[in-house]
Design an enzyme around this catalytic site. Sequence first.
Site, PDB file in Angstrom:
ATOM      1  NE  ARG A  80      42.409  36.086  39.578  1.00  0.00           N
ATOM      2  CZ  ARG A  80      43.324  35.201  39.860  1.00  0.00           C
ATOM      3  NH1 ARG A  80      44.567  35.514  39.127  1.00  0.00           N
ATOM      4  NH2 ARG A  80      43.351  34.153  40.757  1.00  0.00           N
ATOM      5  NE  ARG A  84      48.571  28.464  39.226  1.00  0.00           N
ATOM      6  CZ  ARG A  84      49.694  28.679  38.574  1.00  0.00           C
ATOM      7  NH1 ARG A  84      49.960  27.710  37.838  1.00  0.00           N
ATOM      8  NH2 ARG A  84      50.145  29.976  38.266  1.00  0.00           N
ATOM      9  CB  THR A  85      42.119  31.267  39.172  1.00  0.00           C
ATOM     10  OG1 THR A  85      42.917  31.185  40.065  1.00  0.00           O
ATOM     11  CG2 THR A  85      40.695  31.297  39.530  1.00  0.00           C
ATOM     12  CG  HIS A  87      42.097  33.285  45.216  1.00  0.00           C
ATOM     13  ND1 HIS A  87      41.082  32.794  44.621  1.00  0.00           N
ATOM     14  CD2 HIS A  87      43.220  33.198  44.352  1.00  0.00           C
ATOM     15  CE1 HIS A  87      41.593  32.057  43.438  1.00  0.00           C
ATOM     16  NE2 HIS A  87      42.819  32.380  43.436  1.00  0.00           N
ATOM     17  CE  LYS A 110      34.471  50.308  23.610  1.00  0.00           C
ATOM     18  NZ  LYS A 110      33.325  49.695  22.944  1.00  0.00           N
TER      19      LYS A 110
END
Length: 292
Positions: free
Chosen positions: A101, A51-52, A129, A80
């Site tokens: 995120r 969703r986000t 959030h 890396k």
Amino acid sequence: MRHLLDTTDLSLDEIDDIISLATDIISNPKKYAHVCDGKKLATLFFEPSTRTRLSFEAAMYELGGNVIGFSEASSTSASKGETVEDTVRIVSNYADIIAMRHPLEGAPRVAVTKTLVPIINAGDGGHAHPTQTLADLLTFYREKGRLDNLTIGLCGDLKFGRTVHSLIKAMCRYKNIKDVLEPSGTKYVQVESMDAVMPDLDVLYMTRIQRERFFSAEEYLKYENAFILDLDKLENAKSDLTIMHPLPRVNEIATNVDDDPRAKYFEQALNGKYVRMALIMTLLKWGGQLEY
Ligand code: NCD
């Protein structure tokens, strides 16, 4: 230039403005279809999301803008050994705004030290959030017509659930009856079962147990099925209760609750797109990158 790392980065007036803008976008989408023409959003998702990320991307496209980014760290130079600071420094040369995120709490706070463009925290570990909270507040507003004087039940993983952490911080600043924690001087109650408080609730905010944040499988199994909402539990609830969930759901809401008119979690996810449109516009305007 401003960033959004947690809900408290916004004043109550600014939250009101974002919610008003989101409701205007809902009523007049055409008016906003080209506001971000020529602008780019970068979605840097070092942790899974449905969703986000997709609502951020849909939000930017619906404003006329474009999107670049990645949905897993393994396909980037993070695999890396590149630091978040370096990744963000580079990407901020390629995009006008960044939604990020990351599994580590505080990663966006490090990112803002190196960025040239606004950063939006789209979830950092078990911490915060804030854009989910904006979606939640828009849902309260659309379903209840107000953000204050609500009795809110929070159920599920209150320890690791970043959505409830950010939501509580936001709600502490409004007048709410039972959900606010001690430092703000307001009352709350902690109960072991939903039944005792169900009749009092205006909003029931369910969350999943955050399996990936537990330190052992044994610990998770203790809570796996601890809080499940089904139609029986709703028997004593108010007829205008609003049932919410940031989603994804595992098993904590029985699927036949979806047909109950009080279930609003799918609407809540749609509100997430509208409020992110409003947020992108607001941060670009504050950064002097956009006029509207
Ligand atoms: C939440 C999250 O990622 O914190 N999902 C979302 O963004 N709507 C909730 C969760 O994962 O349980």
